[in-house]
Design an enzyme around this catalytic site. Structure first.
Site, PDB file in Angstrom:
ATOM      1  N   CYS A 130       0.545  -1.413   0.005  1.00 16.04           N
ATOM      2  CA  CYS A 130      -0.355  -0.055   0.296  1.00 16.04           C
ATOM      3  C   CYS A 130       0.480   1.433   0.224  1.00 16.04           C
ATOM      4  O   CYS A 130       0.215   2.641  -0.578  1.00 16.04           O
ATOM      5  CB  CYS A 130      -0.839  -0.497   1.641  1.00 16.04           C
ATOM      6  SG  CYS A 130      -1.991  -1.383   1.606  1.00 16.04           S
ATOM      7  N   HIS A 285      -3.790   6.899   2.582  1.00 13.79           N
ATOM      8  CA  HIS A 285      -4.174   5.522   1.674  1.00 13.79           C
ATOM      9  C   HIS A 285      -5.581   5.839   2.501  1.00 13.79           C
ATOM     10  O   HIS A 285      -6.075   5.603   3.859  1.00 13.79           O
ATOM     11  CB  HIS A 285      -2.959   4.408   2.510  1.00 13.79           C
ATOM     12  CG  HIS A 285      -3.542   3.581   2.005  1.00 13.79           C
ATOM     13  ND1 HIS A 285      -4.083   3.118   0.673  1.00 13.79           N
ATOM     14  CD2 HIS A 285      -3.119   1.749   3.258  1.00 13.79           C
ATOM     15  CE1 HIS A 285      -3.886   1.741   1.834  1.00 13.79           C
ATOM     16  NE2 HIS A 285      -3.876   0.599   2.060  1.00 13.79           N
ATOM     17  N   ASN A 316     -10.145  -0.673  -0.137  1.00 11.65           N
ATOM     18  CA  ASN A 316      -8.754  -0.790   0.161  1.00 11.65           C
ATOM     19  C   ASN A 316      -7.986  -1.632  -1.532  1.00 11.65           C
ATOM     20  O   ASN A 316      -8.462  -2.629  -1.194  1.00 11.65           O
ATOM     21  CB  ASN A 316      -8.195  -1.199   1.201  1.00 11.65           C
ATOM     22  CG  ASN A 316      -6.452  -1.173   1.704  1.00 11.65           C
ATOM     23  OD1 ASN A 316      -5.971  -1.106   0.964  1.00 11.65           O
ATOM     24  ND2 ASN A 316      -6.640  -1.789   2.837  1.00 11.65           N
TER      25      ASN A 316
HETATM   26  O1  UT7 Z   1      -3.920  -1.811   3.638  1.00 17.01           O
HETATM   27  C1  UT7 Z   1      -3.192  -2.247   3.887  1.00 17.01           C
HETATM   28  C2  UT7 Z   1      -3.585  -1.826   5.974  1.00 17.01           C
HETATM   29  N1  UT7 Z   1      -4.497  -2.261   5.934  1.00 17.01           N
HETATM   30  C3  UT7 Z   1      -5.251  -1.780   7.115  1.00 17.01           C
HETATM   31  O2  UT7 Z   1      -4.812  -0.836   7.870  1.00 17.01           O
HETATM   32  C4  UT7 Z   1      -6.599  -2.525   7.945  1.00 17.01           C
HETATM   33  C5  UT7 Z   1      -6.278  -1.956   9.189  1.00 17.01           C
HETATM   34  N2  UT7 Z   1      -7.971  -2.780  10.095  1.00 17.01           N
HETATM   35  C6  UT7 Z   1      -8.389  -2.657  10.218  1.00 17.01           C
HETATM   36  O3  UT7 Z   1      -8.739  -1.932   9.009  1.00 17.01           O
HETATM   37  C7  UT7 Z   1      -9.439  -3.186  10.762  1.00 17.01           C
HETATM   38  O4  UT7 Z   1      -8.951  -3.966  11.455  1.00 17.01           O
HETATM   39  C8  UT7 Z   1     -10.741  -3.975  10.099  1.00 17.01           C
HETATM   40  C9  UT7 Z   1     -11.601  -3.206   9.246  1.00 17.01           C
HETATM   41  C10 UT7 Z   1      -9.925  -4.953   9.365  1.00 17.01           C
HETATM   42  C11 UT7 Z   1     -11.455  -5.049  11.162  1.00 17.01           C
HETATM   43  O5  UT7 Z   1     -12.043  -3.609  12.302  1.00 17.01           O
HETATM   44  P1  UT7 Z   1     -11.671  -4.024  13.557  1.00 17.01           P
HETATM   45  O6  UT7 Z   1     -12.617  -2.646  14.247  1.00 17.01           O
HETATM   46  O7  UT7 Z   1     -11.213  -3.794  14.149  1.00 17.01           O
HETATM   47  O8  UT7 Z   1     -12.734  -5.172  14.165  1.00 17.01           O
HETATM   48  P2  UT7 Z   1     -12.183  -6.665  14.594  1.00 17.01           P
HETATM   49  O9  UT7 Z   1     -10.982  -7.273  14.746  1.00 17.01           O
HETATM   50  O10 UT7 Z   1     -11.777  -6.182  16.338  1.00 17.01           O
HETATM   51  O11 UT7 Z   1     -14.300  -6.577  15.397  1.00 17.01           O
HETATM   52  C12 UT7 Z   1     -14.921  -6.325  16.258  1.00 17.01           C
HETATM   53  C13 UT7 Z   1     -15.609  -7.728  16.417  1.00 17.01           C
HETATM   54  C14 UT7 Z   1     -15.503  -8.752  17.141  1.00 17.01           C
HETATM   55  O12 UT7 Z   1     -16.722  -8.918  17.332  1.00 17.01           O
HETATM   56  P3  UT7 Z   1     -16.440  -9.332  19.472  1.00 17.01           P
HETATM   57  O13 UT7 Z   1     -15.471 -10.222  19.571  1.00 17.01           O
HETATM   58  O14 UT7 Z   1     -16.341  -7.739  19.475  1.00 17.01           O
HETATM   59  O15 UT7 Z   1     -18.247 -10.164  19.634  1.00 17.01           O
HETATM   60  C15 UT7 Z   1     -15.540  -9.634  15.669  1.00 17.01           C
HETATM   61  O16 UT7 Z   1     -15.448 -10.939  15.705  1.00 17.01           O
HETATM   62  O17 UT7 Z   1     -16.540  -8.205  14.874  1.00 17.01           O
HETATM   63  C16 UT7 Z   1     -16.270  -8.794  14.919  1.00 17.01           C
HETATM   64  N3  UT7 Z   1     -16.067  -9.463  13.520  1.00 17.01           N
HETATM   65  C17 UT7 Z   1     -17.139  -8.827  12.775  1.00 17.01           C
HETATM   66  N4  UT7 Z   1     -18.387  -8.909  12.580  1.00 17.01           N
HETATM   67  C18 UT7 Z   1     -19.560  -8.900  11.951  1.00 17.01           C
HETATM   68  C19 UT7 Z   1     -15.165  -9.079  13.032  1.00 17.01           C
HETATM   69  N5  UT7 Z   1     -15.364  -9.299  10.980  1.00 17.01           N
HETATM   70  C20 UT7 Z   1     -16.486  -8.713  11.662  1.00 17.01           C
HETATM   71  C21 UT7 Z   1     -16.883  -8.733   9.948  1.00 17.01           C
HETATM   72  N6  UT7 Z   1     -18.788  -8.550   9.969  1.00 17.01           N
HETATM   73  N7  UT7 Z   1     -16.447  -9.434   8.417  1.00 17.01           N
END
Ligand code: UT7
Length: 360
Positions: A130, A285, A316
């Site tokens: 990226c 980005h 992205n």
């Molecule tokens: O381009 C290169 C650089 N990339 C980035 O910078 C990406 C950086 N990361 C992100 O943008 C975020 O981490 C994501 C958008 C990928 C994920 O968001 P998050 O807020 O970090 O979600 P999480 O993994 O902390 O999950 C939060 C909750 C969890 O549930 P509990 O444990 O709080 O009950 C997950 O199980 O959301 C749940 N979850 C989902 N729910 C619905 C995780 N993925 C999903 C999903 N749909 N796809």
């Protein structure tokens, strides 16, 4: 050959003379035709449109047609950028393609693009995920000023749909396809500020292709001799994607981006000899809308400075994200030609690069 004894150590080289300064002459973009809304992604990952919008800001993404390649998309963006710059492909001294989704280890995509554009200039790919486009702008700036090329074409392009596991909750909704390009050339005044770049390789496992090529043995047989590299490969039987997928430890990358990247952006502003109030645009980005908002807060970016939010409709697109976001802002007349934009790319490696540029 002469037998005359030659005094050693007296040969003198001539140094190439470059331009005093460089700037971006034009930016172009290509977005595949097919729009894929969240509703088409959610079922396989037990998610919802609301969750994806709230957590990432993504509403829809563009997905390339099955037969559409990284080279095809690069060509469309490159022609757009050349047109915007008023430069003919014959004037290019080098072509760089930043990508991690050209599905051939070799040859690179850039020489194939050069050939399509009718050019025989130097051509090579860079793998900086990226951050690839911002890495490319930095290299192009140095090449123009160092005299190794007068005009350089920098393309950021990805066909991430080929490398996405649509059953993986952590990444299925994040990625999109597209290409952006810029032509860098000589300038009377500085048009590309000092680049602040680096790597954090200790965290390499947080975003990575899940299997190395050497462990991906699903070919039915050897590829046909002389297979057309600039055409999409045939699907591999038994799986619904053709290549290894990219996996991401979302939360770790999120934290790194939120806390680590604002100071890098701040340094790029300082090294450019300006203050944040001098900016006319912020083009980060497009990884996550919440990361963009966190950076704005940490940088204390004045509220009237336009910020790229292309992620909503483009998702992205890795190396393509910064040039595509720039192209949209230019097309929609959101940013002034001749103004100053802070751009920053960051991602797999982990690697990053930021610089202030003069808007073409
Ligand atoms: O381009 C290169 C650089 N990339 C980035 O910078 C990406 C950086 N990361 C992100 O943008 C975020 O981490 C994501 C958008 C990928 C994920 O968001 P998050 O807020 O970090 O979600 P999480 O993994 O902390 O999950 C939060 C909750 C969890 O549930 P509990 O444990 O709080 O009950 C997950 O199980 O959301 C749940 N979850 C989902 N729910 C619905 C995780 N993925 C999903 C999903 N749909 N796809």
């Amino acid at each position: 050959m002469s037998n005359r004894p030659r005094p050693k150590g007296t040969g003198k080289l001539v140094q190439a003379d470059g331009a005093r300064h460089a700037r971006i002459w034009g930016v172009g973009g290509y977005r595949p035709e097919r729009v894929v809304p969240n509703s088409e992604i959610v079922e396989r990952i037990d998610s919802s449109d609301e969750w994806i919008r709230e957590r990432s800001g993504i509403v829809s993404r563009r997905i390339a047609a099955p037969g559409e390649t990284v080279v095809d998309m690069s060509e469309a963006a490159a022609r757009d950028a050349l047109r915007a710059a008023g430069i003919d492909a014959s004037q290019l001294g080098a072509i760089m393609i930043a990508t991690v989704t050209h599905p051939y280890q070799t040859p690179a995509a850039a020489p194939i693009l050069a050939n399509r554009l009718g050019s025989t200039c130097a051509a090579f790919d860079i793998s900086a995920a990226c951050a690839g486009y911002c890495y490319g702008i930095s290299l192009a700036n140095d090449m123009v000023r160092g005299g190794s090329a007068e005009y350089v074409l920098v393309v950021g392009v990805e066909k991430l749909s080929d490398f996405t596991d649509y059953d993986d909750r952590g990444s299925a909704f994040i990625f999109g396809d597209g290409a952006g390009a810029a032509v860098v050339g000589p300038s009377d005044s500085p048009g590309i500020g000092p680049t602040i770049w680096g790597s954090d390789g200790e965290k390499w496992q947080t975003i990575s292709q899940r299997e190395p090529w050497t462990q991906f043995h699903t070919w039915d047989g050897p590829a046909p001799a002389g297979a057309a590299i600039d055409q999409a490969p045939a699907a591999v039987s038994g799986i619904d994607r053709d290549w290894p997928a990219i996996g991401m430890a979302g939360q770790s990358v999120f934290r790194w981006a939120v806390w680590g990247m604002a100071p890098v952006a701040q340094q790029a502003i300082e090294k450019a000899g300006i203050t944040i109030d001098d900016l006319d645009a912020f083009i980060p980005h497009q990884a996550n809308m919440r990361i963009i908002d966190a950076m704005i807060k940490q940088l204390k970016l004045p509220a009237d400075i336009p910020v790229a939010r292309d992620i909503a409709e483009t998702a992205n697109t890795s190396a393509a994200s910064v040039p595509l976001a720039t192209e949209r802002m230019l097309r929609q007349h959101e940013i002034p030609s001749g103004g100053l934009a802070l751009q920053i790319g960051f991602g797999a490696g982990l690697v990053y690069a930021a610089q202030v540029i003069v808007i073409p």
